[in-house]
Design a protein around this motif. Structure first.
Motif, PDB file in Angstrom:
ATOM      1  N   GLN A  39       0.829  -1.209   0.000  1.00 50.31           N
ATOM      2  CA  GLN A  39       0.000   0.000   0.000  1.00 50.31           C
ATOM      3  C   GLN A  39       0.865   1.263   0.000  1.00 50.31           C
ATOM      4  OE1 GLN A  39      -2.575   0.343   3.373  1.00 50.31           O
ATOM      5  NE2 GLN A  39      -3.642   2.126   2.568  1.00 50.31           N
ATOM      6  N   ASN A  40       1.884   1.265   0.869  1.00 54.01           N
ATOM      7  CA  ASN A  40       2.735   2.468   0.919  1.00 54.01           C
ATOM      8  C   ASN A  40       4.052   2.243   0.163  1.00 54.01           C
ATOM      9  OD1 ASN A  40       3.394   0.581   2.744  1.00 54.01           O
ATOM     10  ND2 ASN A  40       3.438   1.910   4.529  1.00 54.01           N
ATOM     11  N   PHE A  41       4.011   1.369  -0.774  1.00 48.84           N
ATOM     12  CA  PHE A  41       5.071   1.088  -1.759  1.00 48.84           C
ATOM     13  C   PHE A  41       6.302   0.383  -1.179  1.00 48.84           C
ATOM     14  CE2 PHE A  41       3.508   5.554  -2.849  1.00 48.84           C
ATOM     15  CZ  PHE A  41       2.314   5.076  -3.374  1.00 48.84           C
ATOM     16  N   ASN A  42       6.669   0.757   0.032  1.00 47.51           N
ATOM     17  CA  ASN A  42       7.832   0.121   0.678  1.00 47.51           C
ATOM     18  C   ASN A  42       9.075   0.093  -0.203  1.00 47.51           C
ATOM     19  OD1 ASN A  42       6.266  -0.246   2.858  1.00 47.51           O
ATOM     20  ND2 ASN A  42       6.105  -2.476   2.708  1.00 47.51           N
ATOM     21  N   LEU A  43       9.411   1.228  -0.732  1.00 42.24           N
ATOM     22  CA  LEU A  43      10.669   1.319  -1.485  1.00 42.24           C
ATOM     23  C   LEU A  43      11.807   1.556  -0.489  1.00 42.24           C
ATOM     24  CD1 LEU A  43       9.463   3.622  -4.406  1.00 42.24           C
ATOM     25  CD2 LEU A  43       9.705   1.133  -4.432  1.00 42.24           C
ATOM     26  N   ILE A  44      13.012   1.086  -0.847  1.00 40.76           N
ATOM     27  CA  ILE A  44      14.170   1.311   0.021  1.00 40.76           C
ATOM     28  C   ILE A  44      14.615   2.762  -0.178  1.00 40.76           C
ATOM     29  CG2 ILE A  44      16.499   0.547   0.657  1.00 40.76           C
ATOM     30  CD1 ILE A  44      14.495  -1.745   0.896  1.00 40.76           C
ATOM     31  N   GLU A  45      14.559   3.512   0.887  1.00 40.71           N
ATOM     32  CA  GLU A  45      14.749   4.964   0.779  1.00 40.71           C
ATOM     33  C   GLU A  45      16.139   5.382   0.297  1.00 40.71           C
ATOM     34  OE1 GLU A  45      13.677   6.648   4.516  1.00 40.71           O
ATOM     35  OE2 GLU A  45      11.608   5.958   4.352  1.00 40.71           O
ATOM     36  N   SER A  46      17.146   4.565   0.652  1.00 42.20           N
ATOM     37  CA  SER A  46      18.513   4.969   0.276  1.00 42.20           C
ATOM     38  C   SER A  46      18.906   4.450  -1.110  1.00 42.20           C
ATOM     39  CB  SER A  46      19.505   4.464   1.321  1.00 42.20           C
ATOM     40  OG  SER A  46      19.407   3.066   1.432  1.00 42.20           O
ATOM     41  N   TRP A  47      17.994   3.773  -1.788  1.00 38.88           N
ATOM     42  CA  TRP A  47      18.292   3.247  -3.112  1.00 38.88           C
ATOM     43  C   TRP A  47      17.529   4.052  -4.164  1.00 38.88           C
ATOM     44  CZ3 TRP A  47      17.931  -2.849  -2.535  1.00 38.88           C
ATOM     45  CH2 TRP A  47      18.887  -3.262  -1.598  1.00 38.88           C
ATOM     46  N   THR A  48      18.147   4.200  -5.321  1.00 35.00           N
ATOM     47  CA  THR A  48      17.482   4.933  -6.408  1.00 35.00           C
ATOM     48  C   THR A  48      16.342   4.089  -6.979  1.00 35.00           C
ATOM     49  OG1 THR A  48      18.898   3.970  -8.088  1.00 35.00           O
ATOM     50  CG2 THR A  48      19.678   6.005  -7.053  1.00 35.00           C
ATOM     51  N   ALA A  49      15.567   4.729  -7.836  1.00 40.35           N
ATOM     52  CA  ALA A  49      14.444   4.028  -8.466  1.00 40.35           C
ATOM     53  C   ALA A  49      14.949   2.762  -9.161  1.00 40.35           C
ATOM     54  CB  ALA A  49      13.771   4.952  -9.464  1.00 40.35           C
ATOM     55  N   MET A  50      16.045   2.914  -9.899  1.00 45.00           N
ATOM     56  CA  MET A  50      16.546   1.766 -10.629  1.00 45.00           C
ATOM     57  C   MET A  50      17.074   0.674  -9.697  1.00 45.00           C
ATOM     58  SD  MET A  50      19.260   1.428 -13.594  1.00 45.00           S
ATOM     59  CE  MET A  50      20.403   0.992 -12.354  1.00 45.00           C
ATOM     60  N   GLU A  51      17.751   1.102  -8.639  1.00 42.22           N
ATOM     61  CA  GLU A  51      18.271   0.108  -7.686  1.00 42.22           C
ATOM     62  C   GLU A  51      17.138  -0.641  -6.992  1.00 42.22           C
ATOM     63  OE1 GLU A  51      22.419   2.535  -6.673  1.00 42.22           O
ATOM     64  OE2 GLU A  51      20.665   2.738  -5.363  1.00 42.22           O
ATOM     65  N   ASN A  52      16.053   0.084  -6.691  1.00 39.25           N
ATOM     66  CA  ASN A  52      14.902  -0.577  -6.080  1.00 39.25           C
ATOM     67  C   ASN A  52      14.337  -1.647  -7.003  1.00 39.25           C
ATOM     68  OD1 ASN A  52      13.563   0.254  -3.379  1.00 39.25           O
ATOM     69  ND2 ASN A  52      14.469   2.152  -4.139  1.00 39.25           N
ATOM     70  N   VAL A  53      14.207  -1.315  -8.267  1.00 41.35           N
ATOM     71  CA  VAL A  53      13.630  -2.275  -9.227  1.00 41.35           C
ATOM     72  C   VAL A  53      14.608  -3.437  -9.448  1.00 41.35           C
ATOM     73  CG1 VAL A  53      12.846  -2.556 -11.609  1.00 41.35           C
ATOM     74  CG2 VAL A  53      12.229  -0.505 -10.321  1.00 41.35           C
ATOM     75  N   GLU A  54      15.869  -3.078  -9.586  1.00 38.98           N
ATOM     76  CA  GLU A  54      16.920  -4.078  -9.836  1.00 38.98           C
ATOM     77  C   GLU A  54      17.027  -5.083  -8.680  1.00 38.98           C
ATOM     78  OE1 GLU A  54      21.230  -3.350 -11.921  1.00 38.98           O
ATOM     79  OE2 GLU A  54      20.901  -2.630  -9.894  1.00 38.98           O
ATOM     80  N   SER A  55      16.685  -4.635  -7.471  1.00 41.43           N
ATOM     81  CA  SER A  55      16.829  -5.518  -6.301  1.00 41.43           C
ATOM     82  C   SER A  55      15.984  -6.784  -6.447  1.00 41.43           C
ATOM     83  CB  SER A  55      16.443  -4.764  -5.025  1.00 41.43           C
ATOM     84  OG  SER A  55      15.060  -4.488  -5.014  1.00 41.43           O
ATOM     85  N   ALA A  56      14.896  -6.702  -7.228  1.00 44.00           N
ATOM     86  CA  ALA A  56      14.051  -7.888  -7.408  1.00 44.00           C
ATOM     87  C   ALA A  56      14.695  -8.901  -8.347  1.00 44.00           C
ATOM     88  CB  ALA A  56      12.694  -7.459  -7.954  1.00 44.00           C
ATOM     89  N   LEU A  57      15.793  -8.505  -8.980  1.00 46.22           N
ATOM     90  CA  LEU A  57      16.467  -9.411  -9.930  1.00 46.22           C
ATOM     91  C   LEU A  57      17.624 -10.172  -9.277  1.00 46.22           C
ATOM     92  CD1 LEU A  57      16.548  -7.119 -13.098  1.00 46.22           C
ATOM     93  CD2 LEU A  57      15.122  -9.131 -12.743  1.00 46.22           C
ATOM     94  N   LEU A  58      17.741 -10.035  -7.961  1.00 41.44           N
ATOM     95  CA  LEU A  58      18.821 -10.761  -7.271  1.00 41.44           C
ATOM     96  C   LEU A  58      18.635 -12.260  -7.511  1.00 41.44           C
ATOM     97  CD1 LEU A  58      21.173 -10.095  -5.196  1.00 41.44           C
ATOM     98  CD2 LEU A  58      19.618 -10.974  -3.469  1.00 41.44           C
ATOM     99  N   ASN A  59      19.686 -12.948  -7.713  1.00 39.50           N
ATOM    100  CA  ASN A  59      19.668 -14.410  -7.971  1.00 39.50           C
ATOM    101  C   ASN A  59      18.972 -14.769  -9.277  1.00 39.50           C
ATOM    102  OD1 ASN A  59      20.797 -14.577  -5.438  1.00 39.50           O
ATOM    103  ND2 ASN A  59      18.879 -15.084  -4.428  1.00 39.50           N
ATOM    104  N   SER A  60      18.802 -13.809 -10.169  1.00 43.87           N
ATOM    105  CA  SER A  60      18.104 -14.096 -11.427  1.00 43.87           C
ATOM    106  C   SER A  60      19.025 -14.776 -12.431  1.00 43.87           C
ATOM    107  CB  SER A  60      17.577 -12.790 -12.029  1.00 43.87           C
ATOM    108  OG  SER A  60      18.662 -11.925 -12.302  1.00 43.87           O
ATOM    109  N   GLY A  61      20.298 -14.751 -12.169  1.00 41.70           N
ATOM    110  CA  GLY A  61      21.258 -15.347 -13.100  1.00 41.70           C
ATOM    111  C   GLY A  61      21.664 -14.396 -14.213  1.00 41.70           C
ATOM    112  N   LEU A  62      21.096 -13.199 -14.193  1.00 42.59           N
ATOM    113  CA  LEU A  62      21.448 -12.221 -15.221  1.00 42.59           C
ATOM    114  C   LEU A  62      22.749 -11.522 -14.849  1.00 42.59           C
ATOM    115  CD1 LEU A  62      17.940 -10.545 -15.747  1.00 42.59           C
ATOM    116  CD2 LEU A  62      19.007 -12.279 -17.183  1.00 42.59           C
ATOM    117  N   SER A  63      23.428 -11.047 -15.869  1.00 43.08           N
ATOM    118  CA  SER A  63      24.656 -10.287 -15.607  1.00 43.08           C
ATOM    119  C   SER A  63      24.252  -8.896 -15.106  1.00 43.08           C
ATOM    120  CB  SER A  63      25.466 -10.155 -16.886  1.00 43.08           C
ATOM    121  OG  SER A  63      24.782  -9.308 -17.797  1.00 43.08           O
TER     122      SER A  63
END
Lengths: 233, 406
Positions: A95-119
């Motif tokens: 509901q309140n988005f729960n973005l990591i405040e110290s991370w940029t927009a891109m870093e927040n989105v990128e965080s979901a790709l951890l362990n994805s096997g992508l470079s």
């Protein structure tokens, strides 16, 4: 041909002990979520919809009952497997988005790709791509505090969708934005659901902008999930 | 692992104040380790040097007993004045020591070196009285360093060297009494010697009036005995491995020379090593306490950081980060903090040891590679413990409980 639910919940109960007193939050909740469906669960604050949402997403465990995700029981999954399932197959929007405040927009989105096997380059490319689709290409390096509420919400949606999940669980996804922004967000989410034949479960305490588009609407009261209203056949 | 370090590094960069505090704790620990080890090493070396100068040496000899037939008959009984001339040590007649015994002493684990020494009392050629002659094996430092006479104790002239068989060195007091100086002639027995140096050694176990090379004294002694003795030695000069091993070294010497042997050494080694032990123990205790405190502070900062980031951890776990991912990131943070802090600490300590006055550093001991490695590795070990403690705390947090409070 029999439809197979993405998510099947049977007789879910959940209670908490508060100051020595047991409070039952969910009573035998039953819910099946099929591909392509939009399900809305309505209820006032404290009725148990958030707890249900956490249980559906595997963040919390029920006291009894069973949840099957594409036929696999949550109870059979290890913590690591549950994390993987949540990361790869379930998109969560808070509901309140729960973005990591110290991370940029891109870093927040990128965080979901951890362990994805992508470079690292592929991760960045993917995050940039989805943020550009959300019309945030010029805000990649901004911290959440530097974004408007609507932009923050789009970042949260981008984070939830980047792994192309089968199921989206959203808590008041349009609750914090104006009607126009809410409409835009809804368009993005629903087109995603229809395009990929995935499903979305939305919980709301009031009016949900896309309620009229829901396949089924449930109401939750005192921990009981009341029968679905079949909106569309 | 790459991701863990990437996210850890991002976290460290973004939270500069907290990162600086944590690194500072590890820096202090690393610097203290290096300073403490180096300074205590300097203190130990200095103390060892003092003890080496005065206490880590001994002279072993075998007093001549009067039991008939038990001893080698080498005492000059018939020449000149049989009561006054002959092999002596500590003013007592002695038996001879064989080369095998000296070699056995040299092989002892507690002994750094051992050298033959010959002390012979001869009648004065300048009136009444007797002089004590010391024959030094000039090829062995133990013989002419702390036990008998050292080059640094030359008052005038040049310290004799191997092969200087016609030269002698005389004690300052002795030279004064007989009005002798460098270059003076001195008759010993029937042989003329030239004085090469006036020396003033402090109290030494092997103190004599006149010092010469061992071969020269053996040659002289041969002219004084009524029966030939090949290469006589009546004392052994022993250097212990260190003051701490001195007692054991003396026991070894005593065992090898036999029950009737006498071991002459300075008594100051015993209180010396006690003081050394107290100093070293105190230094290590203080160092250990400071290191533990610094590591606890670092641990507290890291755990506080986890508590502060509880919300983030909850969100990340909710979107699918595993406990392993969280643990790896926090461990990577700890590793970076502690490695950077420890390495910086080593550097700070190294610079401090170079710039601090010698009075404070005791002369300044070089920071050895081993100490440098310890200065980094100990904080890193502490950092890993701190990281593990904070990681386990983070992992134990239930995502649902965190999300519920958001």
């Amino acid at each position: 041909m029999e439809r197979v639910p993405i998510l099947k919940c049977s007789n879910i109960t959940k209670s908490f002990r508060v100051r020595g007193k047991t409070i039952r939050v969910l009573h035998g909740a039953e819910l099946d979520v099929y591909p392509g469906e939009l399900i809305v669960i309505k209820g006032r604050s404290g009725e148990g919809k958030s707890v249900l949402q956490w249980i559906l997403s595997g963040i919390d465990t029920p006291d009894s009952g069973e949840i099957l995700f594409e036929g696999v029981s949550y109870s059979k999954l290890s913590g690591e497997e549950m994390s993987t399932l949540r990361r790869e197959r379930i998109g969560l929007i808070f509901q309140n988005f729960n973005l990591i405040e110290s991370w940029t927009a891109m870093e927040n989105v990128e965080s979901a790709l951890l362990n994805s096997g992508l470079s690292p380059e592929e991760k960045r490319e993917k995050a940039v791509s989805i943020l550009e689709k959300m019309d945030l290409g010029h805000r990649l390096d901004n911290l959440p505090v530097e974004l408007s509420v609507g932009q923050q919400q789009r970042v949260a949606i981008a984070r939830a969708l980047i792994n192309e999940p089968s199921l989206i669980i959203a808590d008041e996804p349009t609750g914090s934005v104006d009607d126009e922004t809410a409409g835009e967000m809804l368009t993005i989410l629903l087109s995603y659901v229809k395009d990929r034949n995935s499903a979305m479960v939305v919980t709301t305490h009031g009016h949900f902008t896309g309620e009229h588009l829901a396949d089924r609407i449930y109401s939750i009261k005192e921990g009981r999930l009341y029968s679905a209203t079949q909106v569309q056949a | 692992m790459h991701d863990a370090f990437k996210y850890a590094w991002r976290e460290i960069r973004r939270r500069k104040q907290r990162s600086a505090g944590t690194v500072l704790s590890y820096l202090t620990a690393g610097a203290i380790i290096v300073l403490a080890v180096s300074l205590s090493g300097t203190t130990r070396d200095n103390t060892q040097q003092v003890l080496w100068d005065i206490g880590a040496h001994t002279v072993g000899y075998i007093p001549r007993l009067t039991i008939e037939g038990c001893c080698i008959q080498t005492y000059a009984t018939d020449l000149y004045d049989p009561d006054r001339e002959g092999f002596i040590a500590n003013n007592a007649p002695t038996n001879l020591i064989v080369d095998e015994q000296i070699e056995m002493i040299r092989q002892s684990a507690n002994v750094a070196d051992a050298a033959p020494y010959l002390m012979f009392r001869i009648r004065s050629s300048m009136g009444t009285g007797e002089w004590v002659l010391g024959g030094i094996d000039l090829t062995r430092p133990v013989a002419h360093a702390a036990t008998v006479v050292a080059g640094s104790q030359v008052v005038e002239g040049e310290f004799i060297e191997p092969g200087d068989d016609g030269l002698v060195m005389v004690e300052q007091e002795f030279a004064g009494a007989y009005n002798l100086g460098v270059g003076s002639e001195l008759v010993l027995g029937d042989i003329n010697y030239k004085i090469a140096a006036i020396v003033n050694p402090p109290l030494r176990p092997g103190k004599a009036n006149i010092y010469m090379s061992l071969p020269a004294l053996r040659e002289l002694v041969a002219t004084r005995l009524d029966e030939a003795v090949e290469d006589p030695t009546n004392a052994v000069l022993v250097e212990s491995v260190g003051a701490q091993y001195h007692e054991a070294a003396m026991a070894d010497v005593s065992n090898i020379l036999g029950q009737s042997s006498r071991i002459s050494s300075f008594g100051c080694w015993r209180p010396g090593i006690t003081v050394m032990g107290i100093t070293a123990n105190t230094a290590w205790t203080i160092t250990a306490v400071v290191i533990i405190c610094m590591l606890l502070i670092a641990m507290k900062i890291q755990i506080a950081s986890v508590v502060q980031r509880r919300f983030e951890m909850g969100v990340l776990k909710a979107i699918g980060w595993s406990d392993g991912n969280i643990l790896s990131q926090l461990m990577a943070e700890s590793l970076i903090y502690s490695f950077a802090g420890g390495a910086a600490g080593v550097l700070v300590a190294f610079i401090a040891l170079q710039v601090l006055p010698a009075e404070l550093t005791g002369g300044g001991q070089a920071v050895t590679p081993l100490v440098m490695v310890a200065g980094v590795l100990l904080p890193v070990t502490g950092g890993l413990v701190a990281g593990l403690a904070s990681s386990l705390r983070a992992v134990r947090m239930r995502t649902a409980d965190i999300i519920r409070t958001i």
